[in-house]
Design an enzyme around this catalytic site. Structure first.
Site, PDB file in Angstrom:
ATOM      1  N   ARG A  92     -13.849  25.030 -35.508  1.00  0.00           N
ATOM      2  CA  ARG A  92     -13.029  24.222 -34.599  1.00  0.00           C
ATOM      3  C   ARG A  92     -11.558  24.301 -34.994  1.00  0.00           C
ATOM      4  O   ARG A  92     -10.675  24.282 -34.132  1.00  0.00           O
ATOM      5  CB  ARG A  92     -13.510  22.762 -34.642  1.00  0.00           C
ATOM      6  CG  ARG A  92     -12.734  21.776 -33.778  1.00  0.00           C
ATOM      7  CD  ARG A  92     -12.950  21.942 -32.312  1.00  0.00           C
ATOM      8  NE  ARG A  92     -14.355  21.991 -31.916  1.00  0.00           N
ATOM      9  CZ  ARG A  92     -14.767  22.026 -30.657  1.00  0.00           C
ATOM     10  NH1 ARG A  92     -13.885  22.050 -29.657  1.00  0.00           N
ATOM     11  NH2 ARG A  92     -16.054  22.101 -30.383  1.00  0.00           N
ATOM     12  N   HIS A 330     -19.080  19.016 -34.653  1.00  0.00           N
ATOM     13  CA  HIS A 330     -17.919  19.381 -33.840  1.00  0.00           C
ATOM     14  C   HIS A 330     -16.971  20.261 -34.644  1.00  0.00           C
ATOM     15  O   HIS A 330     -16.378  21.203 -34.112  1.00  0.00           O
ATOM     16  CB  HIS A 330     -17.189  18.135 -33.335  1.00  0.00           C
ATOM     17  CG  HIS A 330     -16.276  18.402 -32.190  1.00  0.00           C
ATOM     18  ND1 HIS A 330     -14.900  18.375 -32.312  1.00  0.00           N
ATOM     19  CD2 HIS A 330     -16.536  18.713 -30.890  1.00  0.00           C
ATOM     20  CE1 HIS A 330     -14.359  18.638 -31.135  1.00  0.00           C
ATOM     21  NE2 HIS A 330     -15.315  18.859 -30.259  1.00  0.00           N
ATOM     22  N   CYS A 331     -16.832  19.979 -35.912  1.00  0.00           N
ATOM     23  CA  CYS A 331     -15.919  20.745 -36.762  1.00  0.00           C
ATOM     24  C   CYS A 331     -16.330  22.212 -36.889  1.00  0.00           C
ATOM     25  O   CYS A 331     -15.480  23.070 -37.151  1.00  0.00           O
ATOM     26  CB  CYS A 331     -15.862  20.148 -38.162  1.00  0.00           C
ATOM     27  SG  CYS A 331     -15.184  18.483 -38.259  1.00  0.00           S
ATOM     28  N   ILE A 332     -17.621  22.503 -36.717  1.00  0.00           N
ATOM     29  CA  ILE A 332     -18.083  23.878 -36.955  1.00  0.00           C
ATOM     30  C   ILE A 332     -18.338  24.645 -35.662  1.00  0.00           C
ATOM     31  O   ILE A 332     -18.891  25.749 -35.700  1.00  0.00           O
ATOM     32  CB  ILE A 332     -19.348  23.893 -37.836  1.00  0.00           C
ATOM     33  CG1 ILE A 332     -20.551  23.281 -37.108  1.00  0.00           C
ATOM     34  CG2 ILE A 332     -19.096  23.168 -39.145  1.00  0.00           C
ATOM     35  CD1 ILE A 332     -21.885  23.457 -37.856  1.00  0.00           C
TER      36      ILE A 332
END
Length: 338
Positions: A92, A330-332
């Site tokens: 992300r 979400h970060c990945i």
């Protein structure tokens, strides 16, 4: 670049891109548990709904021969595995933000400096170009530092962000709100920037918004409410909700604020508070994958989020191992619009 638009995350996807935990020296004993959590997320995203809702096409980056073989063995055959170098899995932030320009999809590329100089890993500054090539789209570059998790989009020209991150001198020295807004409007096609203050305690991203507030529909945003008397983010979470309730989006709509429970107080192995968030979910075509951490708030958060997404299956997947690296689902991930 004012002809750009960034579709909302709930708009139809062509694909979702993510990474396979690959660096044993970074993950150590959490490597295999983190891989299991990523695999569970991928399976949830590709699944169809009982009503026939179409799941996502998922592309997974794996770095090195061992990781490539491991990913191909662990993931369903429908998943596309790519040999593309990256520093770590936080796509992300290191990867492109996909945008629409006319009838074309382009990959927006920004500078990346390891979240303000905290982590310097080879290939984190180039993985976005690799993703763009694999996706077969052209690249558009912007002359400033920006991580994708620092901004959230409603698809109608509104961008939500935090002062703690975007105005931090460790990113773009000298920025104030007016300067930041001018850059964001040009680079993202935004018409209005909504500013929150601080993010979660001990968040090495300096307050990424995707941990504290997310658009979930036109004029609608979700944030967290404190869970338990010892919630380390109680004051911050209440302030976020109050600030959001006073905001209007680019279309002039007063925001409808939905609150779900936070995970509460989550500690690492050294007894330090870590930035666990149920808001670090990824919205798929048929599913929403919400991280949980085995806390008492998980079921209530899952029910509340399911009520906010009546057209999708909302799946809770444990994310404790991924959280040891500082983020969650979400970060990945990064969605590529249809």
């Amino acid at each position: 670049m004012t002809d750009l638009t960034i579709p909302a995350e709930w708009a139809p996807h062509k694909a979702i891109w993510t990474c396979w935990p690959s660096a044993a020296d970074l993950w150590q004993e959490d490597l295999e548990p983190a891989r299991a959590e990523v695999a569970a997320m991928v399976r949830a995203l590709i699944a169809t709904t009982p009503e026939g809702g179409r799941g996502d096409v998922v592309h997974v980056l794996a770095c090195g021969a061992e990781a490539l073989a491991n990913a191909r063995a662990a993931l369903p055959k429908a998943v596309n595995v790519h040999d593309i170098a990256f520093g770590d899995i936080w796509l992300r932030d290191t990867g492109p933000i996909f945008a629409r320009r006319g009838d074309q999809i382009v990959a927006l590329r920004f500078g990346f400096n390891g979240w303000g100089g905290k982590y310097d890993l080879a290939h984190d500054d180039s993985v976005g170009d690799g993703v763009a090539r694999a996706a077969g789209v052209s690249t558009v570059r912007a002359p400033f530092i920006l991580e994708g998790g620092a901004v959230d989009h409603d698809g109608d020209g509104t961008v939500l962000t935090t002062r703690q991150c975007l105005l931090n001198p460790n990113r773009n020295p000298g920025w104030d709100e007016a300067t930041a807004e001018a850059f964001l409007k040009r680079a993202l096609g935004a018409r209005k920037i909504l500013w929150l203050g601080d993010g979660l305690a001990n968040d090495h991203t300096d307050g990424h918004v995707d941990n504290i507030a997310r658009f979930i529909g036109p004029g609608r945003v979700v944030c967290m409410e404190p869970f338990g008397e010892d919630d380390p983010n109680q004051a911050v979470l209440d302030q976020i909700a109050a600030d959001l309730a006073a905001m209007r989006d680019a279309q002039g709509r007063v925001l409808d604020v939905v609150r779900i429970p936070s995970p509460g107080r989550v500690l690492d192995e050294d007894g330090e508070v870590i930035p666990a968030s149920h808001l670090n979910f990824i919205i798929g075509n048929a599913s929403v994958v919400m991280p949980h951490y085995g806390t008492a708030s998980a079921d209530a958060a899952l029910r509340a989020l399911a009520a906010a997404f009546p057209g999708r299956r909302v799946v809770g997947i444990q994310s404790n191992a991924i959280l040891t690296g500082g983020g969650s689902f979400h970060c990945i991930t990064q969605q590529e619009p249809a």
